[in-house]
Scaffold this motif. Structure first.
Motif, PDB file in Angstrom:
ATOM      1  N   ILE B 109       0.848  -1.197   0.000  1.00 12.40           N
ATOM      2  CA  ILE B 109       0.000   0.000   0.000  1.00 12.40           C
ATOM      3  C   ILE B 109       0.878   1.239   0.000  1.00 12.40           C
ATOM      4  N   MET B 110       0.454   2.248  -0.748  1.00 10.94           N
ATOM      5  CA  MET B 110       1.148   3.541  -0.745  1.00 10.94           C
ATOM      6  C   MET B 110       0.187   4.596  -0.209  1.00 10.94           C
ATOM      7  N   SER B 111       0.736   5.533   0.520  1.00  9.06           N
ATOM      8  CA  SER B 111      -0.123   6.636   0.948  1.00  9.06           C
ATOM      9  C   SER B 111       0.704   7.875   1.211  1.00  9.06           C
ATOM     10  N   SER B 112       0.095   9.025   0.952  1.00  5.98           N
ATOM     11  CA  SER B 112       0.800  10.271   1.236  1.00  5.98           C
ATOM     12  C   SER B 112       0.651  10.636   2.705  1.00  5.98           C
ATOM     13  N   GLU B 113      -0.244   9.922   3.393  1.00  5.50           N
ATOM     14  CA  GLU B 113      -0.521  10.293   4.771  1.00  5.50           C
ATOM     15  C   GLU B 113      -0.031   9.257   5.757  1.00  5.50           C
ATOM     16  N   ASN B 114       0.635   9.760   6.757  1.00  3.58           N
ATOM     17  CA  ASN B 114       1.236   8.909   7.764  1.00  3.58           C
ATOM     18  C   ASN B 114       0.260   8.744   8.929  1.00  3.58           C
ATOM     19  N   VAL B 115      -0.690   7.854   8.761  1.00  2.00           N
ATOM     20  CA  VAL B 115      -1.705   7.649   9.800  1.00  2.00           C
ATOM     21  C   VAL B 115      -1.503   6.261  10.408  1.00  2.00           C
ATOM     22  N   PRO B 116      -0.986   6.211  11.605  1.00  2.00           N
ATOM     23  CA  PRO B 116      -0.640   4.913  12.207  1.00  2.00           C
ATOM     24  C   PRO B 116      -1.777   3.899  12.215  1.00  2.00           C
ATOM     25  N   SER B 117      -2.990   4.342  12.511  1.00  2.00           N
ATOM     26  CA  SER B 117      -4.099   3.381  12.561  1.00  2.00           C
ATOM     27  C   SER B 117      -4.375   2.819  11.177  1.00  2.00           C
ATOM     28  N   ARG B 118      -4.207   3.653  10.186  1.00  2.00           N
ATOM     29  CA  ARG B 118      -4.414   3.217   8.806  1.00  2.00           C
ATOM     30  C   ARG B 118      -3.361   2.170   8.435  1.00  2.00           C
ATOM     31  N   ILE B 119      -2.151   2.485   8.827  1.00  2.00           N
ATOM     32  CA  ILE B 119      -1.042   1.582   8.505  1.00  2.00           C
ATOM     33  C   ILE B 119      -1.246   0.224   9.154  1.00  2.00           C
ATOM     34  N   SER B 120      -1.563   0.220  10.444  1.00  2.00           N
ATOM     35  CA  SER B 120      -1.700  -1.083  11.105  1.00  2.00           C
ATOM     36  C   SER B 120      -2.900  -1.841  10.575  1.00  2.00           C
ATOM     37  N   ARG B 121      -3.935  -1.122  10.224  1.00  2.00           N
ATOM     38  CA  ARG B 121      -5.100  -1.786   9.651  1.00  2.00           C
ATOM     39  C   ARG B 121      -4.726  -2.527   8.364  1.00  2.00           C
ATOM     40  N   CYS B 122      -3.966  -1.854   7.533  1.00  2.95           N
ATOM     41  CA  CYS B 122      -3.558  -2.467   6.260  1.00  2.95           C
ATOM     42  C   CYS B 122      -2.648  -3.673   6.490  1.00  2.95           C
ATOM     43  N   LEU B 123      -1.731  -3.509   7.400  1.00  4.13           N
ATOM     44  CA  LEU B 123      -0.811  -4.614   7.654  1.00  4.13           C
ATOM     45  C   LEU B 123      -1.558  -5.804   8.244  1.00  4.13           C
ATOM     46  N   GLU B 124      -2.512  -5.509   9.109  1.00  4.49           N
ATOM     47  CA  GLU B 124      -3.297  -6.586   9.695  1.00  4.49           C
ATOM     48  C   GLU B 124      -4.126  -7.312   8.657  1.00  4.49           C
ATOM     49  N   GLU B 125      -4.523  -6.582   7.659  1.00  4.15           N
ATOM     50  CA  GLU B 125      -5.336  -7.166   6.605  1.00  4.15           C
ATOM     51  C   GLU B 125      -4.470  -7.963   5.628  1.00  4.15           C
ATOM     52  N   GLY B 126      -3.176  -7.888   5.797  1.00  4.31           N
ATOM     53  CA  GLY B 126      -2.307  -8.722   4.971  1.00  4.31           C
ATOM     54  C   GLY B 126      -1.391  -7.989   4.012  1.00  4.31           C
ATOM     55  N   ALA B 127      -1.358  -6.675   4.084  1.00  2.00           N
ATOM     56  CA  ALA B 127      -0.424  -5.956   3.215  1.00  2.00           C
ATOM     57  C   ALA B 127       1.003  -6.269   3.640  1.00  2.00           C
ATOM     58  N   GLU B 128       1.870  -6.372   2.639  1.00  2.00           N
ATOM     59  CA  GLU B 128       3.264  -6.684   2.926  1.00  2.00           C
ATOM     60  C   GLU B 128       3.988  -5.478   3.498  1.00  2.00           C
ATOM     61  N   GLU B 129       3.697  -4.342   2.916  1.00  2.00           N
ATOM     62  CA  GLU B 129       4.394  -3.127   3.334  1.00  2.00           C
ATOM     63  C   GLU B 129       3.504  -1.927   3.116  1.00  2.00           C
ATOM     64  N   PHE B 130       3.875  -0.884   3.789  1.00  2.00           N
ATOM     65  CA  PHE B 130       3.157   0.373   3.639  1.00  2.00           C
ATOM     66  C   PHE B 130       4.205   1.419   3.301  1.00  2.00           C
ATOM     67  N   ILE B 131       4.083   2.006   2.125  1.00  5.52           N
ATOM     68  CA  ILE B 131       5.091   2.955   1.667  1.00  5.52           C
ATOM     69  C   ILE B 131       4.534   4.360   1.683  1.00  5.52           C
ATOM     70  N   LEU B 132       5.302   5.287   2.226  1.00  6.44           N
ATOM     71  CA  LEU B 132       4.856   6.676   2.233  1.00  6.44           C
ATOM     72  C   LEU B 132       5.240   7.348   0.930  1.00  6.44           C
ATOM     73  N   LYS B 133       4.300   8.107   0.400  1.00  4.06           N
ATOM     74  CA  LYS B 133       4.588   8.857  -0.817  1.00  4.06           C
ATOM     75  C   LYS B 133       5.272  10.163  -0.449  1.00  4.06           C
ATOM     76  N   PRO B 134       6.030  10.770  -1.329  1.00  4.24           N
ATOM     77  CA  PRO B 134       6.272  10.333  -2.700  1.00  4.24           C
ATOM     78  C   PRO B 134       7.191   9.125  -2.767  1.00  4.24           C
ATOM     79  N   VAL B 135       6.862   8.223  -3.682  1.00  2.00           N
ATOM     80  CA  VAL B 135       7.616   6.986  -3.801  1.00  2.00           C
ATOM     81  C   VAL B 135       8.952   7.258  -4.484  1.00  2.00           C
TER      82      VAL B 135
END
Lengths: 149, 231
Positions: B109-135
């Motif tokens: 997942i990529m996102s321009s926003e650094n929202v910890p709850s969002r990040i953990s939600r994605c990782l819990e759902e099975g995302a491998e990594e969370f990348i902050l934009k700009p990539v």
């Protein structure tokens, strides 16, 4: 003007843009993605940014012109503009967008209108400066110089 | 640029922003990946359903083994923006992980926003990594260990996975395998664990994440989260 002079001019101009915060490291990243096989990459991405921004600025003007402003909509547009400016390294535009989003969240009409003016201003500045930069690059190529960077 | 002889990992990039699509496409191509870029989650699912992953419905219990049932190109990794109108990157992630035919495709997942709850939600759902934009290129370089290995690209270092639906990789290149072997041993011994259906973000991912985090340079203001959201 000979190639060496043009190159110096380009270098100085680019350095200035970084110094004054118009561009940030992300722009350098873009330049590094350009090579002989993709010689126009930066120009292409930046052109997309120009088109996208102009569309968004129009949308913003329209959205803020409504009787009942939909701040979520405004915020969504600003978010997009913030994203694309960040992706090309247009730092000052990005910064105004951050302030703009705050005004949206506060549902502050005046703040939003002010930010819109600011972002339009910053956008036209960076557009102008990047066009100068690209023009210098073109001149270098036309004068027989190798592509910069 | 990869030579035609080498099998290339195929990445599906999903982003509604034209600028970002162009950027991610270039970043991936310069890293020798084959790229398909789409502008929405629904288009991504459409693409996945119509190509080699054989869009079976999620009600299929076990994918059937069939050497010739693949038609197009496979997808070895999906990289998606989080904030998209309609179907968000998170929604897309969920749909992929709920699908028996798609769930083994790694998602970043990529996102321009650094929202910890969002990040953990994605990782819990099975995302491998969370990348902050700009990539950046350094972000894309970290994708390689996550690439889904297909039968032909598999090395004997790796335990046999349930790759029944993922053959049909047309090219088999010993040279490429060798490269993968090196990468495997360097990065992810943890990836040997057989990944059956229910594998969500587990300790393996977290351990990978910590290793990845160590590579961050201190002068970078932004952080990247993979596996462990620290705050």
């Amino acid at each position: 003007m000979d190639v060496a002079q043009l190159k110096r001019q380009l270098f100085e101009y680019t350095t200035l843009l970084f110094h004054e915060g118009f561009l940030d490291e992300q722009f350098t990243q873009l330049q590094q993605l350009q090579d002989e096989n993709n010689p126009d990459f930066v120009v292409e991405v930046v052109s997309l940014f120009f088109d996208d921004s102009e569309r968004l600025l129009n949308e913003l003007a329209t959205a803020l012109d409504q009787q009942n402003i939909d701040f979520n909509k405004v915020d969504a547009h600003v978010h997009q503009l913030k994203g694309s400016s960040s992706s090309i390294g247009a730092q000052r535009v990005q910064r105004v967008c951050i302030a703009f989003r705050n005004s949206c969240q506060d549902k502050n009409v005046e703040g939003c209108l002010k930010c819109l003016q600011e972002v339009k201003h910053e956008y036209s500045l960076i557009k102008n400066k990047l066009e100068i930069l690209f023009n210098l690059e073109k001149q270098i190529l036309a004068a027989g110089g190798s592509p910069p960077v | 640029m990869g030579t035609a002889a080498e099998p290339q990992f195929h990445v599906l990039a999903v982003d509604d922003s034209l600028v970002d699509r162009k950027l991610i496409e270039r970043l991936l191509k310069i890293s020798s990946y084959q790229v398909t870029a789409v502008d929405s989650g629904s288009k991504a699912l459409e693409f996945l359903g119509s190509r080699g992953n054989n869009g079976r419905s999620s009600s299929d219990p076990v994918p059937s083994v069939s050497p010739n049932d693949h038609q197009g190109v496979e997808v070895n990794l999906i990289i998606t923006d989080y904030c998209m109108p309609g179907m968000t990157g998170y929604d897309l992630l969920k749909k992929i992980k709920e699908s028996s035919s798609l769930r083994d495709i790694p998602v970043v997942i990529m996102s321009s926003e650094n929202v910890p709850s969002r990040i953990s939600r994605c990782l819990e759902e099975g995302a491998e990594e969370f990348i902050l934009k700009p990539v950046r290129l350094s972000d894309v370089n970290k994708l390689r260990p996550h690439m889904r290995r297909t039968k032909k690209l598999k090395t004997h270092q790796q335990e046999p996975r349930e790759d029944s639906e993922r053959h049909g990789e047309i090219r088999s290149q010993p040279a490429r395998q060798h490269e993968l072997e090196i990468q495997q041993s360097q990065h992810h011994p943890s990836q040997q664990v057989p990944q059956h259906q229910q594998q969500k973000s587990s300790n393996n991912n977290k351990r990978k994440a910590i290793d990845a985090e160590e590579g961050l340079s201190p002068d970078r203001a932004r952080t990247r989260y993979s596996g462990v959201a620290t705050f």
